[in-house]
Design a protein around this motif. Structure first.
Motif, mmCIF file in Angstrom:
data_model
loop_
_atom_site.group_PDB
_atom_site.id
_atom_site.type_symbol
_atom_site.label_atom_id
_atom_site.label_comp_id
_atom_site.label_asym_id
_atom_site.label_seq_id
_atom_site.Cartn_x
_atom_site.Cartn_y
_atom_site.Cartn_z
ATOM 1 N N LEU A 625 0.850 -1.197 0.000
ATOM 2 C CA LEU A 625 0.000 0.000 0.000
ATOM 3 C C LEU A 625 0.882 1.242 0.000
ATOM 4 O O LEU A 625 1.939 1.266 0.650
ATOM 5 N N LEU A 626 0.436 2.308 -0.730
ATOM 6 C CA LEU A 626 1.099 3.609 -0.709
ATOM 7 C C LEU A 626 0.349 4.503 0.289
ATOM 8 O O LEU A 626 -0.826 4.830 0.088
ATOM 9 N N HIS A 627 1.050 4.890 1.346
ATOM 10 C CA HIS A 627 0.421 5.667 2.416
ATOM 11 C C HIS A 627 0.584 7.165 2.108
ATOM 12 O O HIS A 627 1.683 7.721 2.253
ATOM 13 N N THR A 628 -0.511 7.818 1.655
ATOM 14 C CA THR A 628 -0.511 9.250 1.337
ATOM 15 C C THR A 628 -1.220 10.034 2.450
ATOM 16 O O THR A 628 -1.924 9.440 3.293
ATOM 17 N N HIS A 629 -1.060 11.396 2.387
ATOM 18 C CA HIS A 629 -1.645 12.256 3.423
ATOM 19 C C HIS A 629 -2.677 13.253 2.876
ATOM 20 O O HIS A 629 -3.168 14.082 3.655
ATOM 21 N N GLY A 630 -2.986 13.219 1.599
ATOM 22 C CA GLY A 630 -3.999 14.095 1.008
ATOM 23 C C GLY A 630 -3.477 15.513 0.798
ATOM 24 O O GLY A 630 -2.328 15.850 1.120
ATOM 25 N N VAL A 631 -4.348 16.340 0.190
ATOM 26 C CA VAL A 631 -3.988 17.728 -0.096
ATOM 27 C C VAL A 631 -3.780 18.456 1.223
ATOM 28 O O VAL A 631 -4.608 18.348 2.145
ATOM 29 N N ASP A 632 -2.662 19.140 1.306
ATOM 30 C CA ASP A 632 -2.266 19.885 2.500
ATOM 31 C C ASP A 632 -2.045 18.982 3.709
ATOM 32 O O ASP A 632 -1.964 19.458 4.848
ATOM 33 N N GLY A 633 -2.032 17.661 3.482
ATOM 34 C CA GLY A 633 -1.715 16.720 4.555
ATOM 35 C C GLY A 633 -2.795 16.541 5.557
ATOM 36 O O GLY A 633 -2.526 16.213 6.728
ATOM 37 N N ARG A 634 -4.104 16.741 5.155
ATOM 38 C CA ARG A 634 -5.199 16.674 6.101
ATOM 39 C C ARG A 634 -6.040 15.398 5.986
ATOM 40 O O ARG A 634 -6.997 15.229 6.717
ATOM 41 N N LYS A 635 -5.662 14.447 5.071
ATOM 42 C CA LYS A 635 -6.459 13.223 4.912
ATOM 43 C C LYS A 635 -5.529 12.065 4.544
ATOM 44 O O LYS A 635 -4.968 12.028 3.451
ATOM 45 N N ASP A 636 -5.384 11.135 5.488
ATOM 46 C CA ASP A 636 -4.554 9.939 5.218
ATOM 47 C C ASP A 636 -5.337 8.916 4.393
ATOM 48 O O ASP A 636 -6.540 8.738 4.621
ATOM 49 N N GLU A 637 -4.619 8.303 3.499
ATOM 50 C CA GLU A 637 -5.257 7.320 2.614
ATOM 51 C C GLU A 637 -4.238 6.233 2.278
ATOM 52 O O GLU A 637 -3.038 6.485 2.132
ATOM 53 N N MET A 638 -4.772 4.980 2.137
ATOM 54 C CA MET A 638 -3.936 3.817 1.781
ATOM 55 C C MET A 638 -4.339 3.354 0.385
ATOM 56 O O MET A 638 -5.457 2.864 0.189
ATOM 57 N N ILE A 639 -3.436 3.542 -0.586
ATOM 58 C CA ILE A 639 -3.707 3.177 -1.980
ATOM 59 C C ILE A 639 -2.970 1.870 -2.290
ATOM 60 O O ILE A 639 -1.739 1.817 -2.186
ATOM 61 N N PRO A 640 -3.708 0.790 -2.650
ATOM 62 C CA PRO A 640 -3.034 -0.500 -2.928
ATOM 63 C C PRO A 640 -2.264 -0.464 -4.244
ATOM 64 O O PRO A 640 -2.648 0.189 -5.201
ATOM 65 N N PHE A 641 -1.139 -1.215 -4.273
ATOM 66 C CA PHE A 641 -0.316 -1.382 -5.477
ATOM 67 C C PHE A 641 -0.923 -2.481 -6.353
ATOM 68 O O PHE A 641 -1.561 -3.418 -5.858
ATOM 69 N N THR A 642 -0.705 -2.317 -7.623
ATOM 70 C CA THR A 642 -1.101 -3.348 -8.581
ATOM 71 C C THR A 642 0.034 -4.356 -8.718
ATOM 72 O O THR A 642 1.184 -3.984 -9.001
ATOM 73 N N HIS A 643 -0.299 -5.626 -8.532
ATOM 74 C CA HIS A 643 0.702 -6.703 -8.585
ATOM 75 C C HIS A 643 0.737 -7.290 -9.993
ATOM 76 O O HIS A 643 -0.277 -7.777 -10.496
ATOM 77 N N VAL A 644 1.903 -7.253 -10.617
ATOM 78 C CA VAL A 644 2.089 -7.806 -11.956
ATOM 79 C C VAL A 644 2.919 -9.076 -11.825
ATOM 80 O O VAL A 644 4.076 -9.035 -11.356
ATOM 81 N N ARG A 645 2.310 -10.182 -12.227
ATOM 82 C CA ARG A 645 3.009 -11.460 -12.150
ATOM 83 C C ARG A 645 4.128 -11.510 -13.184
ATOM 84 O O ARG A 645 3.988 -11.027 -14.312
ATOM 85 N N GLY A 646 5.229 -12.156 -12.786
ATOM 86 C CA GLY A 646 6.348 -12.301 -13.704
ATOM 87 C C GLY A 646 6.091 -13.352 -14.753
ATOM 88 O O GLY A 646 5.235 -14.240 -14.599
ATOM 89 N N THR A 647 6.815 -13.282 -15.842
ATOM 90 C CA THR A 647 6.669 -14.228 -16.959
ATOM 91 C C THR A 647 7.720 -15.330 -16.940
ATOM 92 O O THR A 647 7.839 -16.093 -17.904
ATOM 93 N N ALA A 648 8.507 -15.420 -15.876
ATOM 94 C CA ALA A 648 9.523 -16.474 -15.781
ATOM 95 C C ALA A 648 8.844 -17.832 -15.650
ATOM 96 O O ALA A 648 7.665 -17.921 -15.273
ATOM 97 N N PRO A 649 9.548 -18.933 -15.967
ATOM 98 C CA PRO A 649 8.918 -20.262 -15.908
ATOM 99 C C PRO A 649 8.346 -20.601 -14.541
ATOM 100 O O PRO A 649 7.345 -21.298 -14.435
ATOM 101 N N ASN A 650 8.957 -20.105 -13.459
ATOM 102 C CA ASN A 650 8.488 -20.424 -12.109
ATOM 103 C C ASN A 650 7.816 -19.228 -11.440
ATOM 104 O O ASN A 650 7.753 -19.155 -10.219
#
Length: 716
Positions: A625-650
């Motif tokens: 998650l990316l932990h941001t604080h909002g405009v002027d730092g008045r609102k905390d928010e947790m933005i999830p990351f997008t997970h990209v699976r690798g193309t390796a054999p395993n």
């Protein structure tokens, strides 16, 4: 020659002496000429007593022979013959003429010869000066004794037997044991073809000239069977019994004709046999079976031979080998430790960052230095590397063992008490500086069959500071040592065992922190050279093949700022999750909220082959998650990351990202912007494998816990 000498009787000798007295009184004294000496003379040495003086006595009636030598090889000396006054007086008178011997009168027979067991000269008889003088006074034949003539009696005449007219007495039986039995004759040789080499028959000497020619012909000597040994004893040679003929075998190598056996001395005449003709079918079978040998006679058993005779009685066959008790090789190998590389290692063996070194690392931890039965470096190297066929695993086991058992000598380094040390001393004390680490690794690697060397040069380690802008360029200075080792595929790998074992911290009071750093073994050579500069131009071993780095380029480059700016803060938990600092974006520690959007935050794993489940031994990756604080730092928010699976054999090579359309929502200047992963969500105490939908459905409704891995600073 003239008339042959005939011995006279006692009466004739007395009459001759009386006649000589009468003639001396009536006739004037006149010295008559001496009679002619017979041409056929034989000199016989007479032993001379303590002084070893020998007489040359002339013997008539035999062929001439050369005088006999003494035992020491010198010529015999003649002894003057003592004569009385009457004999010297009569020698001046003319003796009566000697009677003639009839030409047909045979020579007197010789006395029988004493038996002898040796072919050496006869032992010495009694030889005193008195006996020699008394014998010489009664002889009538002329004697050559240092120019003095005398008389010799007929009974003292010694005649040697003619060659071949007598037989030698039988020799005593041999005291030696019978010769050992002959060795076993090789098969394929017929006894009828074996013949003993005939003994050469001695030839008689050529006939003597002169009087010996009138003698009758001598008969030939019979064949002598006994033979003399070196010690004088006799030994009768026994002919070995003939061996029975053996069945011819195609596997018996043929001997050359006329070959002599070195043991028995028997010449064997063996006919050479040609090998059997191989059919085309057999040739094809040989090619198919490779090392197998095809022969129709291979299974035919040969008759056993005992003491030179074949044993025709049926022998019981040995019992079959019980297969159940035969050791199972696979079962034995199963008990030994095996560390097989995984599938990902097989696909890319040269990538060390994603290689699983749990086998060598765990094995190296089982040999603490203080508990070893010996400090022999060769024994230790074999114990550490024997279970691993891979050169890379061997080097890794030694690298890890140095981390567990050798500590940095902080006291000697900071008090200027560093002395040159040998690998044996480092092994004994357990303390070393960088040179001791490198020397001990090279020695252990050499005992393990690895090709390793020590490299000296400059290292950006403890106490290094970046040059301020405008500062003068310092000269090269060698202050560190490391290693290069040849691993799988013939690749040269740069490693630093000293920095891999731990680090020195606390500048006020330096302390060695015992902390394992596997990156000093797994990083690429180009990454390694960011903090290491060798003193020799041929010891760079760059990945891209460049001959060297320039000293100016190396010393001005800050390894902690690979992109020229200070990187974001990376916490240790990021390394545990396999996150690589080279994949973090943005690369700078400071992030401006006034820059135009969109802005992407991303990171990835160590390499394109690394997998969280396979290499990280985790059940699943965390939800980041990316932990941001909002405009002027008045609102905390947790933005999830997008997970990209690798193309390796395993499934390796995963990466995560999130895009922010307006950077102003990140927070106010001076606030921290971090990346965290959820460790707890409500009743779920393990956040691994948590999906984005589950997080959004429970966000703000249940308790949550998280941990940071990355952090930036927000600026205007």
């Amino acid at each position: 020659m003239g008339e042959e000498f005939r011995p006279r009787s006692i009466q004739e000798r007395i009459a001759a002496l009386n006649q000589s007295h009468i003639n001396n009184e009536s006739a004037p004294k006149k010295t008559p000429p001496l009679p002619a000496r017979p041409s056929a003379l034989r000199t016989v040495p007479v032993p001379g007593g303590p002084m070893n003086v020998s007489h040359d006595v002339t013997v008539a009636g035999n062929s001439a022979t050369s005088p006999t030598l003494n035992r020491d090889g010198t010529s015999p000396q003649t002894l003057p013959v003592q004569q009385n006054h009457d004999t010297q007086t009569n020698a001046q008178k003319q003796p009566p003429p000697l009677p003639r011997r009839k030409s047909t009168q045979p020579a007197p027979a010789l006395p029988p010869r004493q038996p002898s067991t040796q072919s050496r000269p006869q032992p010495e008889r009694k030889a005193s000066l008195e006996s020699i003088a008394s014998s010489a006074s009664g002889m009538t034949t002329t004697t050559s004794t240092s120019g003095t003539s005398g008389s010799v009696g007929t009974k003292n005449v010694i005649r040697a037997p003619a060659w071949g007219e007598t037989e030698l007495p039988p020799l005593p039986p041999s005291s030696k044991r019978s010769p050992p039995s002959l060795p076993r004759r090789p098969s394929g040789i017929n006894s009828s073809t074996v013949a003993e080499q005939p003994r050469p028959t001695p030839k008689p000497p050529p006939p003597a000239t002169g009087a010996a020619t009138a003698r009758p012909s001598k008969p030939a000597l019979p064949a002598r069977t006994p033979s003399y040994t070196s010690n004088g004893s006799t030994e009768t040679r026994r002919v070995p019994p003939q061996l029975p003929a053996r069945r011819p075998s195609s596997h018996q190598p043929a001997q050359s004709p006329g070959e002599q056996d070195a043991t028995t001395g028997v010449v064997r005449s063996v006919s050479r046999r040609l090998p059997p003709v191989v059919s085309p079918n057999e040739i094809s079978k040989i090619r198919q079976s490779s090392l197998s040998v095809l022969s129709k006679h291979a299974e035919e058993p040969e008759a056993p031979v005992t003491n030179g005779h074949s044993n025709q009685s049926a022998q019981p066959e040995p019992p079959p080998v019980p297969l159940a008790s035969r050791p199972d090789l696979s079962a034995i190998q199963a008990t030994k430790p095996k560390f097989q590389p995984s599938a990902s290692q097989t696909s890319n063996a040269m990538c060390l960052k994603c290689r699983d070194f749990s086998g060598p690392d765990n094995h190296a931890a089982q040999f603490p230095r203080t508990s070893l039965p010996t400090h022999d470096l060769g024994w230790l190297a074999q114990q550490l590397t024997a279970p691993f066929p891979s050169l890379t695993d061997k080097a890794r086991a030694i690298f890890t063992w140095l981390h567990h058992n050798i500590r940095y000598d902080v006291d000697a380094f900071f008090n200027n008490k560093v002395k040159p040390s040998t690998p044996a001393q480092t092994m004994q004390t357990g303390l070393a500086v960088c040179e001791g680490y490198a020397g001990l690794f090279a020695t252990l690697a050499a005992h393990a069959g690895l090709d390793a060397h020590v490299i000296g040069g400059h290292g950006k380690g403890y106490g290094y500071t970046q040059l301020p802008p405008g500062a003068s360029l310092p000269a090269f200075e060698s202050n560190h040592a490391w290693n290069v080792v040849r691993i799988d595929g013939g690749q040269w790998k740069l490693i630093d065992c000293c920095w891999g074992a731990g680090a020195v911290e606390n500048k006020g009071q330096p302390t060695f922190i015992h902390r394992f750093d596997p990156e000093q073994f797994t990083q690429t050579n180009d990454e390694f050279l960011l903090k290491h500069y060798p003193e020799r131009i041929d010891q760079f071993y760059t990945d891209d093949g460049r001959p060297k780095w320039a000293w100016e380029e190396y010393i001005l480059h800050n390894p902690d700022r690979p992109f020229g700016v200070e990187p974001p803060t990376i916490f240790n938990v990021a390394h545990e999750e396999g996150i690589s600092r080279h994949t973090v974006r943005p690369v700078g520690k400071q992030v401006s909220i006034n820059q135009p959007g969109p802005m992407r935050f991303q990171f990835g794993l160590i390499c394109e082959h690394w997998s969280v489940t396979l290499h990280g031994k985790k059940s699943a990756p965390y939800l980041f998650l990316l932990h941001t604080h909002g405009v002027d730092g008045r609102k905390d928010e947790m933005i999830p990351f997008t997970h990209v699976r690798g193309t390796a054999p395993n499934g390796g090579g995963d990466w995560w990202y999130v895009d922010i359309a307006d950077p102003r929502i990140l927070g106010a200047p001076g606030q921290k912007l971090g990346v965290a992963f959820l460790t707890q969500l409500g009743q779920r105490t393990d956040g691994r494998g948590l999906s984005v939908e589950e997080f959004r459905a429970n966000f703000g409704r249940v308790n949550m816990a998280w941990s940071y891995v990355l952090q930036w600073e927000l600026v205007a």
